[in-house]
Motif scaffolding. Structure first.
Motif, PDB file in Angstrom:
ATOM      1  N   GLU A   1       0.833  -1.208   0.000  1.00  0.00           N
ATOM      2  CA  GLU A   1       0.000   0.000   0.000  1.00  0.00           C
ATOM      3  C   GLU A   1       0.867   1.258   0.000  1.00  0.00           C
ATOM      4  OE1 GLU A   1      -3.121   2.475   2.811  1.00  0.00           O
ATOM      5  OE2 GLU A   1      -2.676   0.407   3.336  1.00  0.00           O
TER       6      GLU A   1
ATOM      7  N   ARG B   1       1.081   3.990  -3.033  1.00  0.00           N
ATOM      8  CA  ARG B   1       0.761   5.409  -2.788  1.00  0.00           C
ATOM      9  C   ARG B   1       1.912   6.307  -3.225  1.00  0.00           C
ATOM     10  NH1 ARG B   1      -3.805   6.553  -0.301  1.00  0.00           N
ATOM     11  NH2 ARG B   1      -4.897   4.886   0.790  1.00  0.00           N
TER      12      ARG B   1
ATOM     13  N   SER C   1      -8.278   6.978  -2.908  1.00  0.00           N
ATOM     14  CA  SER C   1      -9.317   7.280  -1.907  1.00  0.00           C
ATOM     15  C   SER C   1     -10.136   6.031  -1.541  1.00  0.00           C
ATOM     16  CB  SER C   1     -10.240   8.380  -2.413  1.00  0.00           C
ATOM     17  OG  SER C   1     -11.004   7.929  -3.515  1.00  0.00           O
ATOM     18  N   GLY C   2      -9.873   4.919  -2.196  1.00  0.00           N
ATOM     19  CA  GLY C   2     -10.573   3.684  -1.895  1.00  0.00           C
ATOM     20  C   GLY C   2     -11.872   3.500  -2.649  1.00  0.00           C
ATOM     21  N   ASN C   3     -12.106   4.328  -3.638  1.00  0.00           N
ATOM     22  CA  ASN C   3     -13.346   4.249  -4.405  1.00  0.00           C
ATOM     23  C   ASN C   3     -13.200   3.495  -5.720  1.00  0.00           C
ATOM     24  OD1 ASN C   3     -15.011   5.733  -2.595  1.00  0.00           O
ATOM     25  ND2 ASN C   3     -13.923   7.578  -3.222  1.00  0.00           N
TER      26      ASN C   3
ATOM     27  N   GLY D   1     -11.026  -0.059  -7.451  1.00  0.00           N
ATOM     28  CA  GLY D   1     -10.096  -1.161  -7.304  1.00  0.00           C
ATOM     29  C   GLY D   1      -9.266  -1.347  -8.561  1.00  0.00           C
TER      30      GLY D   1
END
Length: 94
Positions: free
Chosen positions: A8, A12, A39-41, A43
């Motif tokens: 991760e 980033r 932002s995790g929205n 994949g």
């Protein structure tokens, strides 16, 4: 004790740093894809995983392979006994 490097953190840094364009090109993403991913929205589709991992400088190998390389490194590279045909490390070579 050293903290393990996390994928991760690596992703980033790669997606926000100077090499970002190279990663974007490798996986076919634009700035909005990157933003949604971070932002995790969004994949990563499975057929882009290899390209993404490669673009950030990693390769996938098994723990079994790493264990074998470690063992061979300990025994082969540093063992004068074995190189002289006198047995493995830990045995008296003299």
């Amino acid at each position: 004790m050293r903290k393990p490097v996390r994928i991760e953190q690596t992703l980033r840094e790669a997606l926000t740093g100077p090499g970002r364009v190279d990663v974007q090109r490798a996986i076919g993403w634009d700035d909005s894809n990157i933003s949604r991913f971070l932002s995790g929205n969004q994949g990563v589709v499975i057929d882009k995983l290899d390209a993404m991992v490669s673009a950030v400088g990693y390769v996938l190998i098994t723990r079994k392979y790493l264990d074998a390389v470690t063992t061979l490194g300990e025994v082969g590279m540093h063992c004068e006994c074995a190189r002289e045909g006198l047995g493995e490390c830990g045995r008296s070579c003299k």
